[in-house]
Design an enzyme around this catalytic site. Structure first.
Site, short mmCIF file in Angstrom:
data_model
loop_
_atom_site.label_atom_id
_atom_site.label_comp_id
_atom_site.label_asym_id
_atom_site.label_seq_id
_atom_site.Cartn_x
_atom_site.Cartn_y
_atom_site.Cartn_z
N ARG A 1 0.82 -1.20 0.00
CA ARG A 1 0.00 0.00 0.00
C ARG A 1 0.87 1.27 0.00
O ARG A 1 2.04 1.24 0.36
CB ARG A 1 -0.91 0.03 1.23
CG ARG A 1 -2.01 -1.00 1.22
CD ARG A 1 -2.74 -1.06 2.56
NE ARG A 1 -1.94 -1.68 3.61
CZ ARG A 1 -2.37 -1.91 4.85
NH1 ARG A 1 -3.59 -1.56 5.19
NH2 ARG A 1 -1.58 -2.48 5.73
N LYS B 1 1.52 1.84 7.58
CA LYS B 1 1.80 1.05 8.78
C LYS B 1 2.77 1.77 9.70
O LYS B 1 3.45 2.73 9.31
CB LYS B 1 2.39 -0.31 8.38
CG LYS B 1 1.37 -1.25 7.75
CD LYS B 1 0.20 -1.55 8.68
CE LYS B 1 0.60 -2.40 9.86
NZ LYS B 1 -0.53 -2.66 10.78
N TYR C 1 -1.24 4.25 10.89
CA TYR C 1 -1.62 3.24 11.88
C TYR C 1 -0.41 3.00 12.77
O TYR C 1 0.70 2.74 12.28
CB TYR C 1 -2.02 1.93 11.20
CG TYR C 1 -3.32 2.00 10.44
CD1 TYR C 1 -4.53 2.15 11.11
CD2 TYR C 1 -3.33 1.93 9.05
CE1 TYR C 1 -5.73 2.23 10.41
CE2 TYR C 1 -4.52 2.01 8.34
CZ TYR C 1 -5.72 2.16 9.03
OH TYR C 1 -6.90 2.24 8.33
N HIS D 1 -0.67 1.34 16.46
CA HIS D 1 -0.81 0.14 17.30
C HIS D 1 0.30 0.08 18.36
O HIS D 1 0.95 -0.96 18.57
CB HIS D 1 -0.79 -1.12 16.43
CG HIS D 1 -1.87 -1.15 15.39
ND1 HIS D 1 -3.20 -1.26 15.71
CD2 HIS D 1 -1.80 -1.07 14.04
CE1 HIS D 1 -3.92 -1.26 14.59
NE2 HIS D 1 -3.10 -1.13 13.57
N GLU E 1 -5.95 4.65 14.03
CA GLU E 1 -6.88 3.74 14.69
C GLU E 1 -7.48 4.28 15.98
O GLU E 1 -8.43 3.69 16.51
CB GLU E 1 -6.22 2.38 14.95
CG GLU E 1 -5.21 2.35 16.10
CD GLU E 1 -3.81 2.75 15.69
OE1 GLU E 1 -2.89 2.61 16.52
OE2 GLU E 1 -3.62 3.20 14.53
N SER F 1 -20.46 -13.15 24.92
CA SER F 1 -19.07 -13.60 25.04
C SER F 1 -18.63 -13.65 26.50
O SER F 1 -17.91 -12.77 27.00
CB SER F 1 -18.14 -12.68 24.25
OG SER F 1 -16.82 -13.17 24.27
N VAL G 1 -6.83 -11.76 13.81
CA VAL G 1 -6.75 -10.43 13.19
C VAL G 1 -6.37 -9.38 14.23
O VAL G 1 -5.85 -8.32 13.89
CB VAL G 1 -8.08 -10.08 12.50
CG1 VAL G 1 -7.97 -8.76 11.73
CG2 VAL G 1 -8.52 -11.20 11.56
N ALA G 2 -6.58 -9.68 15.50
CA ALA G 2 -6.26 -8.74 16.58
C ALA G 2 -4.77 -8.67 16.88
O ALA G 2 -4.37 -7.95 17.80
CB ALA G 2 -7.03 -9.13 17.85
N ASP H 1 -2.41 -7.10 15.58
CA ASP H 1 -1.88 -5.73 15.57
C ASP H 1 -1.81 -5.14 16.96
O ASP H 1 -0.92 -4.35 17.27
CB ASP H 1 -2.77 -4.83 14.71
CG ASP H 1 -2.31 -4.77 13.26
OD1 ASP H 1 -1.14 -5.09 13.00
OD2 ASP H 1 -3.12 -4.41 12.40
#
Length: 367
Positions: A15, A75, A94, A96, A118, A220, A267-268, A270
């Protein structure tokens, strides 16, 4: 203001921070844009496309940083890139940071203002720049899982949607936000049996209304997670705590109760991952096994569909970039509390509470 767009160097990260349309918009507003040579090629945008719009092409990364005040990335910087930063830089990407103390301290040492896509919010509390990449990663997580369920990849040899007389795969999704809802959409479309768990009953209600019995929605609780995970052929980790390190919802012991050849796509990752056995992987080496269970934990899933991802990212970030440029950094942050929540590090201070708590560092508000 001068804007710099360096080339992404993370593994298989194709990207670029702005599409040609986005660059044209900034130039139209009278700003100068410096782009590192070949930064857009992975997304299908050669240097000439940007040059024809009026962008400056820098032969080396240092030139981008030397000319720019605002650095736009996709990123988080690798540690090797942090030496390019100077205190006058503002980084918008992003980040993180709750998953990396080393990067947090490196950005503090650089003295820059680091704004995270984010954690930047709208007035209503939405996360507009996290949403598009969450949707892409969520959709891709299921097609990735379907691939790794194949026997040559180490999986069970199970067709995700099954066939007449043979059961489909059971996909269990932890979380029903942007990633989780997107994963459910694709899993249902591919014919899987789908169970989704969330602490947010409003999110579960939306899925119930949308799929009308085709998806099982469950609250959950830890007891429910303990019951459902061993039944999963595919486990999608889609849990998120805003800006913070994701808590472990699935213990190593629970992973050990899954059948060999099952697939976990966390997927978590990050933000640290929601499965205890997760550690970050790359597109070059995406999976590993623990107790016979395949783990896929690539931290930049959307990077391998860069044309789609670059346009989606530009559509989300451009209004905020324009606001930064028109108002100036200080005014933009002081006038918009949601924008200020995007600032994770500023002038050597950690300015986002969840990041400070994740690393045991002092927290100071941005404004």
């Amino acid at each position: 203001m001068n804007i710099g767009i360096p080339k992404e160097i993370k593994d298989h990260e194709f990207r670029i921070a702005l599409s040609p349309d986005g660059v044209a918009e900034l130039i139209h507003h009278g700003h100068e844009v410096w782009i590192e040579s070949t930064a857009g090629e992975g997304s299908g945008f050669p240097d000439t496309v940007y040059q024809n719009l009026g962008a400056k092409i820098a032969a080396v990364k240092e030139e981008v940083f030397d000319h720019a005040e605002l650095i736009l990335k996709v990123k988080e910087p690798l540690l090797s890139e942090c030496s390019f930063f100077k205190p006058h830089h503002t980084l918008f990407t992003y980040l993180h940071l709750a998953a990396s103390k080393d990067l947090t301290k490196a950005l503090m040492a650089a003295g820059i203002t680091a704004i995270a896509y984010e954690t930047t919010e709208t007035a209503s509390g939405a996360l507009p720049m996290l949403t598009p990449m969450s949707q892409i990663a969520g959709r891709m997580s299921v097609q990735i899982a379907a691939h790794f369920l194949e026997k040559p990849q180490g999986g069970k040899g199970l067709l995700l949607g099954g066939i007449t007389g043979v059961r489909p795969a059971h996909v269990v999704v932890l979380g029903a936000g942007g990633v989780g809802a997107a994963a459910v959409q694709i899993a249902v479309g591919m014919g899987a049996r789908v169970t989704v768990l969330s602490v947010d009953t409003a999110q579960l209600s939306r899925l119930d209304e949308l799929y009308r019995g085709r998806v099982v929605t469950l609250s959950s609780t830890q007891s429910c997670i303990d019951q459902m995970v061993p039944q999963a052929d595919v486990l999608i980790g889609a849990a998120m705590v805003r800006g913070a390190r994701t808590p472990f919802l699935v213990s190593r012991n629970l992973v050990g109760q899954m059948e060999p050849g099952s697939v976990i796509v966390d997927v978590a990752v990050d933000q640290g991952g929601c499965v205890e056995t997760t550690h970050p992987t790359t597109h070059s080496d995406p999976v590993y096994k623990v107790d016979g269970v395949l783990h896929y934990a690539v931290t930049n899933i959307p990077g391998i569909v860069p044309y789609t991802s670059t346009y989606a990212l530009t559509h989300a970030t451009l209004p905020f970039i324009v606001r930064l440029l028109e108002s100036g950094i200080d005014q933009a942050l002081y006038s918009d509390p949601g924008f200020a929540k995007g600032v994770n590090v500023r002038e050597g201070r950690v300015t986002y509470q969840a990041v400070a708590e994740a690393h045991g560092l002092p927290y100071e508000p941005c404004v």
